[in-house]
Design a protein around this motif. Sequence first.
Motif, mmCIF file in Angstrom:
data_model
loop_
_atom_site.group_PDB
_atom_site.id
_atom_site.type_symbol
_atom_site.label_atom_id
_atom_site.label_comp_id
_atom_site.label_asym_id
_atom_site.label_seq_id
_atom_site.Cartn_x
_atom_site.Cartn_y
_atom_site.Cartn_z
ATOM 1 N N THR A 176 -19.022 42.599 -31.512
ATOM 2 C CA THR A 176 -19.228 42.773 -30.135
ATOM 3 C C THR A 176 -20.390 42.508 -29.182
ATOM 4 O O THR A 176 -21.760 42.540 -30.224
ATOM 5 C CB THR A 176 -19.076 44.328 -29.689
ATOM 6 O OG1 THR A 176 -17.807 44.895 -30.272
ATOM 7 C CG2 THR A 176 -18.772 44.481 -28.217
ATOM 8 N N TYR B 299 -23.294 42.622 -26.295
ATOM 9 C CA TYR B 299 -24.030 43.876 -25.309
ATOM 10 C C TYR B 299 -24.856 43.244 -24.260
ATOM 11 O O TYR B 299 -25.561 42.532 -24.618
ATOM 12 C CB TYR B 299 -24.382 45.029 -26.203
ATOM 13 C CG TYR B 299 -23.538 45.635 -26.987
ATOM 14 C CD1 TYR B 299 -22.627 46.853 -26.694
ATOM 15 C CD2 TYR B 299 -23.339 45.296 -28.500
ATOM 16 C CE1 TYR B 299 -21.916 47.350 -27.628
ATOM 17 C CE2 TYR B 299 -22.381 45.746 -29.264
ATOM 18 C CZ TYR B 299 -21.826 46.858 -29.087
ATOM 19 O OH TYR B 299 -20.786 47.586 -29.795
ATOM 20 N N HIS C 193 -14.123 43.854 -21.364
ATOM 21 C CA HIS C 193 -15.350 44.382 -21.259
ATOM 22 C C HIS C 193 -15.313 45.945 -20.883
ATOM 23 O O HIS C 193 -14.261 46.201 -20.147
ATOM 24 C CB HIS C 193 -16.050 43.689 -20.212
ATOM 25 C CG HIS C 193 -15.700 43.854 -18.735
ATOM 26 N ND1 HIS C 193 -14.705 43.109 -18.163
ATOM 27 C CD2 HIS C 193 -16.166 44.725 -17.707
ATOM 28 C CE1 HIS C 193 -14.499 43.312 -16.934
ATOM 29 N NE2 HIS C 193 -15.441 44.432 -16.781
ATOM 30 N N ILE D 186 -24.770 49.959 -20.039
ATOM 31 C CA ILE D 186 -24.313 49.051 -21.053
ATOM 32 C C ILE D 186 -22.981 48.433 -20.755
ATOM 33 O O ILE D 186 -22.079 49.034 -20.237
ATOM 34 C CB ILE D 186 -23.770 50.062 -22.231
ATOM 35 C CG1 ILE D 186 -24.940 50.826 -22.849
ATOM 36 C CG2 ILE D 186 -23.579 48.983 -23.437
ATOM 37 C CD1 ILE D 186 -26.251 50.263 -23.030
ATOM 38 N N GLN E 220 -20.193 46.392 -22.608
ATOM 39 C CA GLN E 220 -19.750 46.049 -23.756
ATOM 40 C C GLN E 220 -18.745 44.846 -23.688
ATOM 41 O O GLN E 220 -17.751 45.137 -22.856
ATOM 42 C CB GLN E 220 -19.072 47.220 -24.495
ATOM 43 C CG GLN E 220 -18.451 47.014 -25.722
ATOM 44 C CD GLN E 220 -18.036 48.215 -26.234
ATOM 45 O OE1 GLN E 220 -18.550 49.468 -26.220
ATOM 46 N NE2 GLN E 220 -16.977 48.255 -26.982
#
Length: 391
Positions: free
Chosen positions: A112, A114, A186, A198, A200
């Motif tokens: 992933t 970030y 996301h 955050i 992601q």
Amino acid sequence: MKGLLLAIAVSSIFQLTAQEKQGGFFMARTTGRLPFLLFGLGAERLGGAKMTFLDSNISLKVVDSSGLNYKVQLSKYHSGYIEKQYVQRLPGKVPPPYHLTGNWKVYGDSSTDYIAIRLDDRLPYRSQQLINPSRIVVDIFGATSNTNWITQLRTTREIKNTYYEQPEDDVFRVTVELKHTQHWGHRLYYDSTGKFLIFQIKRQPPVLAISTLRIAIDAGHGGTNTGATGIGSGVEEKAYTLKIAKQLEATLKRAGAKHVFMTRTTDTTLDMPQRIALLKTFNPDFLVSIHLNSSDVDTVSGTSTYYRYIGFRPLTMAILKQMELLGLNEYGNVGNFNFSLNGPTDYPNCLVEVAFLSNRADEKKILNPRFHQAVAGKIYLGVLDWLKSIK
């Protein structure tokens, strides 16, 4: 008399106090399962138009009260509404005159990508998918830039570029350019310290094959939520969405799928937050939700697919084209749909309204087990068409 007193007591909970009215606002934080902001007070069968889902403990400035909703001032020129059940008051909390952003880190792990943005409070936000080229745009309300550098590591695989602008004094806009055409999902949340927002961002799976993808299937309704009723047979929607979902599961497994998840396999009651929580745990590459449609007019018929976010539309279009080959009328491809399982941005998702239980010709098809197999086959072929189009 007791009922009247209780109603007055409950009503008082939902109103601004005299002191709060004098100050014009009070501070609060989000609470409960899946809090969300609404654009306005308009409502229809699926509720008001949702602006965004929010993380818990988001700082909110409540400026007015209307029925079961609070009005929230997001920035100088932006406001929204939130149901009072999702709000926890913070008595005595005074908002600072401004909020500043800090520096960023852009990085990836084994699966992933970030982005971590330092903020001085858990501020509300809104995300948007854009296409051609594919981008994610996030507005952070109440924030003014004090970002002086963005550290970007070469461990990212899906993020092509990221940058910000300050379109308004108190709206901080982040743009994330993606490498692939297809949006794979996301999620926005604050870390455990509450100091970093955050992003992601899911990467495109390395192998776009049924055998390797994680596929989620949702059989609509269930338990006490029976859904629509057949116009002639009186059958309940919940029973036939499960029959079709099980046929889809079997079709996918025969095609080599190794990772298939069903939100329900029996006649059980599951509310939408429970389904979304189950899906979050499974972390699918995509979701197909099966429903049967109904109308007050028995001449209305056909098949349709639904999405909320434009980046997920290609999956819904591919499935609809295959479904029409069953001889069903086209009821349409519907976007910005307010259905709860179209709400998550975490993964591509498609709601399939197979046909109308309120139409006698459609109902006859729905009652036929061979039709269930045919529907499963067409959804499977639609998924294959979608995957071919993005390889």
